[in-house]
Design a protein around this motif. Structure first.
Motif, mmCIF file in Angstrom:
data_model
loop_
_atom_site.group_PDB
_atom_site.id
_atom_site.type_symbol
_atom_site.label_atom_id
_atom_site.label_comp_id
_atom_site.label_asym_id
_atom_site.label_seq_id
_atom_site.Cartn_x
_atom_site.Cartn_y
_atom_site.Cartn_z
ATOM 1 N N LEU A 18 56.270 21.584 41.481
ATOM 2 C CA LEU A 18 57.075 20.377 41.603
ATOM 3 C C LEU A 18 58.344 20.634 42.435
ATOM 4 O O LEU A 18 58.870 19.726 43.085
ATOM 5 C CB LEU A 18 57.437 19.896 40.189
ATOM 6 C CG LEU A 18 57.851 18.448 39.974
ATOM 7 C CD1 LEU A 18 56.834 17.469 40.534
ATOM 8 C CD2 LEU A 18 58.054 18.186 38.477
ATOM 9 N N ARG A 19 58.806 21.883 42.402
ATOM 10 C CA ARG A 19 59.993 22.235 43.206
ATOM 11 C C ARG A 19 59.762 21.911 44.680
ATOM 12 O O ARG A 19 60.681 21.460 45.371
ATOM 13 C CB ARG A 19 60.312 23.734 43.081
ATOM 14 C CG ARG A 19 60.924 24.141 41.784
ATOM 15 C CD ARG A 19 61.255 25.636 41.806
ATOM 16 N NE ARG A 19 62.548 25.911 42.422
ATOM 17 C CZ ARG A 19 63.038 27.141 42.605
ATOM 18 N NH1 ARG A 19 62.325 28.202 42.251
ATOM 19 N NH2 ARG A 19 64.213 27.312 43.154
ATOM 20 N N ASN A 20 58.537 22.238 45.166
ATOM 21 C CA ASN A 20 58.225 21.954 46.572
ATOM 22 C C ASN A 20 58.381 20.464 46.855
ATOM 23 O O ASN A 20 59.049 20.068 47.808
ATOM 24 C CB ASN A 20 56.781 22.376 46.905
ATOM 25 C CG ASN A 20 56.542 23.858 46.648
ATOM 26 O OD1 ASN A 20 57.418 24.692 46.875
ATOM 27 N ND2 ASN A 20 55.343 24.194 46.172
ATOM 28 N N VAL B 158 66.200 21.559 42.608
ATOM 29 C CA VAL B 158 66.075 21.707 41.157
ATOM 30 C C VAL B 158 66.273 23.177 40.848
ATOM 31 O O VAL B 158 65.787 24.058 41.552
ATOM 32 C CB VAL B 158 64.718 21.185 40.646
ATOM 33 C CG1 VAL B 158 63.539 21.890 41.315
ATOM 34 C CG2 VAL B 158 64.608 21.343 39.134
ATOM 35 N N ASP B 159 67.049 23.455 39.822
ATOM 36 C CA ASP B 159 67.283 24.846 39.434
ATOM 37 C C ASP B 159 67.328 24.901 37.912
ATOM 38 O O ASP B 159 67.493 23.869 37.252
ATOM 39 C CB ASP B 159 68.606 25.341 40.035
ATOM 40 C CG ASP B 159 68.722 26.853 40.030
ATOM 41 O OD1 ASP B 159 67.690 27.540 39.822
ATOM 42 O OD2 ASP B 159 69.848 27.370 40.208
ATOM 43 N N THR B 160 67.157 26.094 37.387
ATOM 44 C CA THR B 160 67.210 26.260 35.939
ATOM 45 C C THR B 160 68.131 27.426 35.621
ATOM 46 O O THR B 160 68.327 28.320 36.433
ATOM 47 C CB THR B 160 65.820 26.575 35.353
ATOM 48 O OG1 THR B 160 65.354 27.811 35.903
ATOM 49 C CG2 THR B 160 64.825 25.479 35.662
ATOM 50 N N LEU B 161 68.694 27.394 34.434
ATOM 51 C CA LEU B 161 69.432 28.553 33.945
ATOM 52 C C LEU B 161 69.277 28.584 32.440
ATOM 53 O O LEU B 161 68.842 27.590 31.825
ATOM 54 C CB LEU B 161 70.886 28.549 34.400
ATOM 55 C CG LEU B 161 71.748 27.308 34.206
ATOM 56 C CD1 LEU B 161 72.260 27.257 32.776
ATOM 57 C CD2 LEU B 161 72.921 27.360 35.173
ATOM 58 N N GLU B 162 69.578 29.719 31.849
ATOM 59 C CA GLU B 162 69.231 29.840 30.428
ATOM 60 C C GLU B 162 70.114 30.876 29.754
ATOM 61 O O GLU B 162 70.739 31.705 30.402
ATOM 62 C CB GLU B 162 67.762 30.191 30.282
ATOM 63 C CG GLU B 162 67.194 31.098 31.345
ATOM 64 C CD GLU B 162 67.572 32.537 31.171
ATOM 65 O OE1 GLU B 162 67.282 33.074 30.077
ATOM 66 O OE2 GLU B 162 68.153 33.123 32.101
ATOM 67 N N VAL C 229 69.126 18.911 38.442
ATOM 68 C CA VAL C 229 68.657 18.379 39.723
ATOM 69 C C VAL C 229 69.847 17.748 40.433
ATOM 70 O O VAL C 229 70.633 17.040 39.817
ATOM 71 C CB VAL C 229 67.562 17.310 39.496
ATOM 72 C CG1 VAL C 229 67.014 16.802 40.829
ATOM 73 C CG2 VAL C 229 66.429 17.862 38.633
ATOM 74 N N PHE C 230 69.982 18.058 41.703
ATOM 75 C CA PHE C 230 71.045 17.415 42.488
ATOM 76 C C PHE C 230 70.537 17.201 43.909
ATOM 77 O O PHE C 230 69.500 17.735 44.298
ATOM 78 C CB PHE C 230 72.340 18.234 42.454
ATOM 79 C CG PHE C 230 72.226 19.636 43.013
ATOM 80 C CD1 PHE C 230 71.718 20.679 42.251
ATOM 81 C CD2 PHE C 230 72.630 19.917 44.325
ATOM 82 C CE1 PHE C 230 71.622 21.962 42.772
ATOM 83 C CE2 PHE C 230 72.544 21.204 44.842
ATOM 84 C CZ PHE C 230 72.031 22.224 44.066
ATOM 85 N N ARG C 231 71.288 16.426 44.677
ATOM 86 C CA ARG C 231 70.821 16.098 46.026
ATOM 87 C C ARG C 231 71.140 17.231 46.986
ATOM 88 O O ARG C 231 72.188 17.865 46.911
ATOM 89 C CB ARG C 231 71.502 14.820 46.513
ATOM 90 C CG ARG C 231 71.055 13.616 45.728
ATOM 91 C CD ARG C 231 71.297 12.367 46.501
ATOM 92 N NE ARG C 231 72.739 12.121 46.672
ATOM 93 C CZ ARG C 231 73.218 11.064 47.307
ATOM 94 N NH1 ARG C 231 72.382 10.187 47.857
ATOM 95 N NH2 ARG C 231 74.516 10.880 47.407
ATOM 96 N N LEU C 232 70.216 17.463 47.899
ATOM 97 C CA LEU C 232 70.447 18.443 48.951
ATOM 98 C C LEU C 232 71.270 17.816 50.059
ATOM 99 O O LEU C 232 71.048 16.652 50.428
ATOM 100 C CB LEU C 232 69.099 18.911 49.521
ATOM 101 C CG LEU C 232 68.309 19.851 48.616
ATOM 102 C CD1 LEU C 232 66.843 19.878 49.015
ATOM 103 C CD2 LEU C 232 68.906 21.248 48.646
#
Lengths: 531, 531
Positions: free
Chosen positions: B386-388, B397-401, B452-455
């Protein structure tokens, strides 16, 4: 009052029955107790302290003597004979981290070594001062014993790391919680000691090993303070808790430990089973572990341990009745005892025991109810008292242990037993050896070996016998793919075999890490790795 | 063919539905994809290798480019924009330990740094070469992929450590066994990579974390070979496995790994539940973990993640029907989804799910059957695709944990979400943030945040946005008692926050230990700790 040259409280005894004495006499010959030195005599011989005065440090000879050694057989020989060698020059009882930091400063300035003292129950020489080393300050952490915080939401309890087993459980249980860590040394051993020696409790299968239970804490090292935050898990590089676990006093003094607790289980049960032979018992123990049943203990004795247990148990009429009944089921010579424990809600305990019975049944095992489990439970912390009685009848008893993948276990048991049995042949002395598995895992098991031999009158000769036995067993373990210790640690006694297990490079990595926390090499020198 | 500047196989897509696009447009505004550089263009710009020739090393530009970065957002920005920075000067594909030793010798003589390459799926910059560093040799361990030994008695399997998820499971499953380690990167990530980054599989609750599964192996370090024998447990000092776990390539190259496997479970099920709000879901997740039910997964989404999942799921008519039905039970705005997994014999799975349903019911949760579980299972390794699609619609889209004790979890979720939501306010950009807990423990949980944010059109501006977001979240995590990473590792992205977690002394201990294995500091420099 605690015995100064044996196990436990002076008021507590565990006498050897006449039947037990006869049994040992048959196995290794009649015993003749060596003459013990008296406390007064030994205290009188303690040399003056080499440390300067400090308000937190006492130089009282008896206090120093009582922290000079642990509970290994060489420790016993030293204390009983009065040839105690080097004793600490001073003992301190810090009451907070400030005291600990001050004691480290004092020791550094005095050029002294520091040996942390928890419960004094090491059986591998963790406490023995280096006879060629500098003056020694023993730091007894027993006054750091309080429960500081209990986070009931996260099931985390924060303790002064010097807390001993009974005090730890009492503080938790009064609030409805338990740690469930029960090594045989439980009565005296301390939380900090459990951590730095990677101790395993008898019910680690259910409650977890100390590696699982120790969530974090605080270590006061010569180079500063190491804080270990209690995360449930982390991927932030190598886990520093794992460096403290097994560090055996070489890094600093653990002053606070956060542990993972759980509500006290509603019920608990230990059931006994017998197998026709060790092979079938072993297969069942392995299956119990690999099926991951919700058990707290799986403890399988070899035929010789089973026989010894039955002979030493007392109640000989009941035992004869049991043996007749087992005989009717075809279980005679060579039979093996298995104890299985479970804890939780009554329904969970019933379900777990019923699943265990199904596994045992598939391997030809016979359920004998809860009598042996109750007997074991009653004596679980009392057994070490038998060492006193044995010594006083002229016998030395010692234990050693290892762990290996299941595939290696049968050979390992046989090889270690043979090595011990034949180690004193040059002296024409027999050795009575028996074994159990008490910590099983899906991939392997520990192997716990007890051996009994006769004491000579001369303490040097007893040390020599012990050296032969320990050396023979340790070489057999190394050659058969076992670890040099599953639950006792390295101390002085296993140190010659450590490089064989960790490799030169592995030891160098540990040595370097220790050097970062203790650059001067003042912490428990002579243990684990060189400074 | 694998995408060189995105996730996964080029033949595989996971298109964004119109409904999903509209939803994101509502949340953060319409997206405008930035222009991507072409592979040809970027390959043409790769500079000549700074390494001497070696028969095991290729200097082919595309091969080097394809091992220059991992899958972090900065990696994507670099690759998509064609501003890739330093790329490895050569790539080697060793086929045995002899090759690895020879490559270490070659690199040392050439004054080169060595970066081990497993599956290239790091999301925290483990692979990024130091732009100011020496020439770089990338060692791709993918040809060390075979199952060498399977000890069915001890349930131990020995693999070449470069083996990737699907090849590992295929070799085990054809013999009836499984490891059960399923990170989202499973399709490409490697066993060795899992070990050195402390990866957690989605079902670690049942199968164990890699820390539990990694029993031993062999590490080729610049200073020599480190053998880690596979003991079930040991008290022989600190555990050297734990130094390799999380070492992120700083110690050497893991060539062989012994892992604890188990028979493939007969059945497996994932069930879905909904809660009226996050507080009740959290209480249920905690109880599921603390009751130690035999589950393989407990995965709880916040209201916003639940909403996002439902909006992005497709099948909008079915979703509306579900929402109407939940509405009748009083679950509307603010509802939370919980997925619970179990595996084993059918009776065990039924029992575990039934116990879980009882816990969930006590907290007001509603069982919705297996549809959502099946949907999750179907997409568990597809989601990264889905990232593509998101990038190509103009969204990053990025993740952190992180992970923390239960007591800290609610605040931590709120603080990280607020930090991310407000991080781009100076640019007037909105951020869509949602969270789940996917790894629960009796003492705490991980917290997994997606944003998620805009490029922007300018790659520098995208890096800048990411820095603001990452910095804001990392500071919130540090301030609320979370670890800087529960499952992704440190890499370059978390390194600024590592000392805050480990302390100066802790880092010094790790640095010293690394120095013993890699005295010249040639292994993956710039990661974890200084040489």
């Amino acid at each position: 009052m605690r015995r100064w040259n044996g196990w436990g409280d002076e008021a507590e005894t565990y006498p050897l029955s006449e039947e037990a004495r006869r049994y040992l006499e048959e196995r290794v010959g009649p015993g003749e107790p060596p003459a013990d030195a008296s406390l007064e005599e030994v205290t009188r011989g303690i040399p003056a302290s080499r440390l300067p005065d400090h308000p937190l440090v006492t130089a009282d000879p008896e206090t120093r003597l009582r922290r000079a050694r642990g509970q290994s057989l060489p420790d016993w020989i030293a204390l009983r004979s009065g040839r105690v060698g080097t004793v600490p020059d001073g003992v301190a009882f810090p009451e907070n981290d400030g005291h600990v930091v001050e004691l480290l400063r004092f020791a550094r300035e005095a050029g002294a070594a520091v040996i942390p003292y928890g419960g004094g129950t090491s059986v591998v020489g963790h406490l023995t001062p280096d006879p060629e080393g500098p003056p020694v300050l023993s730091v007894d952490l027993g006054r750091l014993w309080q429960l500081h915080r209990l986070d009931e939401e996260s099931l985390l309890a924060s303790f002064g790391a010097g807390v001993r087993g009974p005090d730890l459980e009492a503080q938790l249980r009064s609030r409805g919680y338990t740690l469930g860590h029960y090594p045989q040394s439980f009565e005296y051993s301390s939380l900090g000691g459990w951590v730095v020696t990677r101790s395993k409790g008898q019910q680690s299968l259910g409650y977890g090993r100390i590696e699982d239970l120790f969530a974090g804490g605080r270590l006061q090292a010569p180079a500063g303070t190491l804080h270990l935050p209690p995360f449930p898990a982390s991927a932030a590089g190598p886990d520093l808790r794992e460096l403290v676990l097994g560090s055996e006093g070489r890094l600093g003094l653990l002053t606070e430990a956060v542990v993972r607790v759980r509500p006290v289980p509603e019920s608990e049960a230990f059931h006994g089973f017998f197998f026709p032979d060790f092979t079938s018992g072993l297969a069942a123990a392995r299956e119990l572990a690999q099926e991951r049943l919700a058990l707290t203990m799986v403890r399988l004795s070899t035929p010789r341990e089973t026989e010894t247990t039955l002979r030493l148990a007392g109640h000989q009429e009941l035992i004869r009745l049991l043996e007749r009944l087992l005989g009717l089921r075809g279980l005679g010579e060579g039979k093996c005892m298995l104890l299985v424990g479970a804890a939780g809600r009554p329904g969970q305990v019933r379900a777990a025991i019923s699943e265990a019975r199904a596994v045992v049944g598939r391997h030809g095992g016979v359920h004998v109810g809860r009598t042996f489990g109750r007997e074991w439970e009653k004596n679980r912390f009392r057994t070490p008292y038998l060492r006193n009685a044995l010594w006083e009848t002229g016998y030395a008893v010692d234990t050693l242990e290892t762990a290996a993948p299941w595939r290696a276990v049968p050979d390992l048991v046989a090889a270690v037993e043979v090595a011990l049995q034949s180690a004193l042949q040059p002296e024409n002395e027999r050795v009575h050896v028996f074994t159990h598995l008490s910590h099983v895992y899906p991939d392997g098991s520990n192997v716990y070996v007890t051996y009994v031999f006769r004491l000579a009158a001369d303490p040097e000769q007893n040390v020599e016998r012990w050296h032969r036995l320990k050396g023979a067993a340790s070489r057999a373990i190394g050659a058969r793919g076992g670890t040099i210790s599953h639950q006792h640690g390295v101390g002085t006694d296993h140190r010659p075999y450590l490089e064989g297990e960790k490799g030169r490079l592995g030891l160098e990595a540990l040595r370097s890490a220790a050097g970062a926390l203790d650059p001067g090499g003042m912490m428990n020198p002579g243990k684990l790795v060189e400074p």
